[in-house]
Design a protein around this motif. Sequence first.
Motif, PDB file in Angstrom:
ATOM      1  N   ASP A 185     -17.208  -3.761  -2.048  1.00  0.00           N
ATOM      2  CA  ASP A 185     -16.870  -2.419  -1.916  1.00  0.00           C
ATOM      3  C   ASP A 185     -15.796  -2.487  -0.640  1.00  0.00           C
ATOM      4  O   ASP A 185     -15.356  -1.559  -0.262  1.00  0.00           O
ATOM      5  N   ASN A 186     -15.631  -3.718  -0.284  1.00  0.00           N
ATOM      6  CA  ASN A 186     -14.672  -3.987   1.196  1.00  0.00           C
ATOM      7  C   ASN A 186     -15.035  -2.859   2.241  1.00  0.00           C
ATOM      8  O   ASN A 186     -14.344  -2.457   2.865  1.00  0.00           O
ATOM      9  N   ASP A 187     -16.218  -3.010   2.424  1.00  0.00           N
ATOM     10  CA  ASP A 187     -16.815  -2.147   3.585  1.00  0.00           C
ATOM     11  C   ASP A 187     -16.375  -2.869   4.806  1.00  0.00           C
ATOM     12  O   ASP A 187     -16.342  -4.227   4.901  1.00  0.00           O
ATOM     13  N   PRO A 188     -15.794  -2.070   5.835  1.00  0.00           N
ATOM     14  CA  PRO A 188     -15.084  -2.814   7.015  1.00  0.00           C
ATOM     15  C   PRO A 188     -16.253  -3.328   7.849  1.00  0.00           C
ATOM     16  O   PRO A 188     -15.870  -4.174   8.806  1.00  0.00           O
ATOM     17  N   ARG A 189     -17.599  -3.083   7.622  1.00  0.00           N
ATOM     18  CA  ARG A 189     -18.280  -3.763   8.475  1.00  0.00           C
ATOM     19  C   ARG A 189     -18.943  -5.165   7.933  1.00  0.00           C
ATOM     20  O   ARG A 189     -19.807  -5.859   8.259  1.00  0.00           O
ATOM     21  N   GLY A 190     -18.239  -5.387   6.804  1.00  0.00           N
ATOM     22  CA  GLY A 190     -18.508  -6.951   6.343  1.00  0.00           C
ATOM     23  C   GLY A 190     -19.533  -7.104   5.290  1.00  0.00           C
ATOM     24  O   GLY A 190     -19.951  -5.978   4.410  1.00  0.00           O
ATOM     25  N   ASP A 191     -19.970  -8.300   5.110  1.00  0.00           N
ATOM     26  CA  ASP A 191     -20.626  -8.597   3.923  1.00  0.00           C
ATOM     27  C   ASP A 191     -22.339  -7.702   4.083  1.00  0.00           C
ATOM     28  O   ASP A 191     -22.499  -7.411   5.118  1.00  0.00           O
ATOM     29  N   TRP A 192     -22.865  -7.366   2.914  1.00  0.00           N
ATOM     30  CA  TRP A 192     -23.954  -6.939   2.949  1.00  0.00           C
ATOM     31  C   TRP A 192     -24.853  -7.317   1.686  1.00  0.00           C
ATOM     32  O   TRP A 192     -24.431  -7.877   0.831  1.00  0.00           O
ATOM     33  N   VAL A 193     -26.315  -7.016   1.896  1.00  0.00           N
ATOM     34  CA  VAL A 193     -27.112  -7.258   0.720  1.00  0.00           C
ATOM     35  C   VAL A 193     -27.964  -5.927   0.555  1.00  0.00           C
ATOM     36  O   VAL A 193     -28.164  -5.178   1.734  1.00  0.00           O
ATOM     37  N   LEU A 194     -28.384  -5.677  -0.471  1.00  0.00           N
ATOM     38  CA  LEU A 194     -29.277  -4.651  -0.811  1.00  0.00           C
ATOM     39  C   LEU A 194     -30.763  -4.565  -0.298  1.00  0.00           C
ATOM     40  O   LEU A 194     -31.234  -5.817  -0.621  1.00  0.00           O
ATOM     41  N   GLY A 195     -31.359  -3.931   0.287  1.00  0.00           N
ATOM     42  CA  GLY A 195     -32.748  -3.853   0.674  1.00  0.00           C
ATOM     43  C   GLY A 195     -33.433  -2.387   0.359  1.00  0.00           C
ATOM     44  O   GLY A 195     -32.765  -1.459  -0.260  1.00  0.00           O
ATOM     45  N   ASP A 196     -34.540  -2.423   0.274  1.00  0.00           N
ATOM     46  CA  ASP A 196     -35.454  -1.485  -0.217  1.00  0.00           C
ATOM     47  C   ASP A 196     -35.351  -0.186   0.595  1.00  0.00           C
ATOM     48  O   ASP A 196     -35.263  -0.261   2.072  1.00  0.00           O
ATOM     49  N   LEU A 197     -35.318   1.086  -0.006  1.00  0.00           N
ATOM     50  CA  LEU A 197     -35.219   2.159   0.791  1.00  0.00           C
ATOM     51  C   LEU A 197     -36.604   3.010   0.518  1.00  0.00           C
ATOM     52  O   LEU A 197     -36.405   4.326   0.726  1.00  0.00           O
TER      53      LEU A 197
END
Length: 641
Positions: free
Chosen positions: A272-284
Amino acid sequence: MKTEQTSPTEKITANSEQLAVLKNNFPQCFDKQGKFLVSKLQEILQADGVDVSRESYGLNWLGKSYARVLANEPIRTMLSEDIEHNQQEQNKNSHNLLIQGDNLEVLKHLKGAYSEKVKMIYIDPPYNTGSDEFVYQDDRNFTPEQFAELAGVDFDEARRVLDFTQSNANSHSAWLTFIYPRLYIAKQLLREDGVIFISIDDNEQAQLKILCDEVFGEQRFLGNLIWKRRASSAMAENNISIDHEYVIAYGKSEQSSFRGSKKNYNNYNNPDNDPRGDWVLGDLTVGMTSAMRPNQAYNLTDPNTGNVYPYNPNRVWSYIPSSMKELIDDGRVFFPKDPTKRPMLKRFKSELNSDVNPFSSLMLDKVGLNTEGTKTIQQLFNQNIFGYSKPLSLIKALISQVIHNDNEYVLDFFAGSGSTAHAVLEVNALNSKSIRFVCVQISETIKTTEQAFKAGYRTIFEITKDRIIKSGEKLVQDYPESNFEGGFKVFKTCDNFLPEFKIQQLTLNFDELTTPNSPQVDLNFTEKLVSDDFSESQLQDILTTWKGLDKILLSENLNAVSLGNYLAYGFGHVLYLVNQGFNTDALKDLIQKLDDEHEFQVSKLVILGHHFDSKSQREIDEAMRNYNNKKSIPVDVVVRY
């Protein structure tokens, strides 16, 4: 000029080393007679705001006083070099060591040159299972009177302890008496960032943990690692299959730590081109029920689509509604298009506190079973000649956590079949490293009924040596492109053959001196020097042993130094004069080298007193003190016996 004996004769007590440290740092805490004043030290500590407690927690056992005496006792042996092996091309420049002998004696020899040089120690000591033939019996011949003075105990206690040490015991007390002095000296060999790993099972694990708290300090405990050593057994007692052992880890100081492992970022991306960079999904969600966390049990709505995601009464959201709203507003909650799936938390790579995963104390995915060690032995020797050899994967996993640079030392003073040396060589071959090993193994006799005896081996040491040779040769074949050091040098302890040096005093009867016409008598002390003609091999043993006293690594080769027709030996700033025949011409050549040769930077001259009479010793000492030193390097003269 200083006179030394290779084996000190001054009184060594159970606290000699500790008192020496205190005297060096707190001289004001000792009286004129050298007695330690504990009240003075308490005053200093309390003045510095240190809370001094009168209560303590520790481990006591029958024989602890004896173990402390052994830790402080001077070296009783000498070191001998296997010249034929060490001069082979692959070994002559190696810094890897294999030493044969009682490891307590060897550790004391290593103290001189290797103190605070070892990065990692791994040992697999006898477990005292009752069936592994661990029996403690010491061969030192203290009298009860001697031991009472050394240990600071009364005569009856001294006799009780000595009876125990000669009783062929395999109790907890015997095992602790055996292991304590070895750990005590091993600590001194560790670097400030060094780590010791000790394999152990349930028989002594509890005692070992408390003992290590005492030796290394409770704050230096790094962890108790668990190794799954075998598959579950149907032969288990009480229907409990003991399938694990432990590896207790302690550091030398707060600088000691594990490396962990680099995190894998392959799953991180930024669709999603988040300005904070690469991400991965974690449990909520969190593992709490709605009854336990009612303020975290609510339906969650996607503000963009209006999709509603109901809470799970058995696993509620991780945040209260207000905190969750802040996360949603900040774009940190990922809502799936499928409303049957659950929202997740976006975890950004840029916000991670560390890029390292900690080393798990459950070494399930990194270390194989003991069958791996058995298989390795069978492949090397084409038969199983050594039981219960630790798997290479265990030692390699530990090395990966502690060793960072080339030329760092790994020490194993219960070498057994040589697994530690093999593991170091394999790490070097696989990674083009130059890690060094120092392994110690006693010359334990192999029973005639064992397979190793039938294969031609007579001692465990022979197996250790042969395994290191075989593993090095195999690694060279398997990894021909790796330019690793596969050689090693061999040494062993031997009896101290140096005669004791004695000063004889001329004793006179006072009445005879006052009698008329009594003969004139010279009242000066006279020396009785032993002029021993040592063999060439004995002189080599003397030099090998002395290297440790002068902090020269055992693996370093001494250089022959010609002083006219006299042959001396040197390394760095130390020069040894051990041969007979030193004369005035040799002394002149020595002075000329000191003055004129830039590379000749000698500041310590060590003389074998048995080969130099007192006149020669004085001449050398006076020459070193009085000659015109062009390099301004003072030369200390030490005479050893």
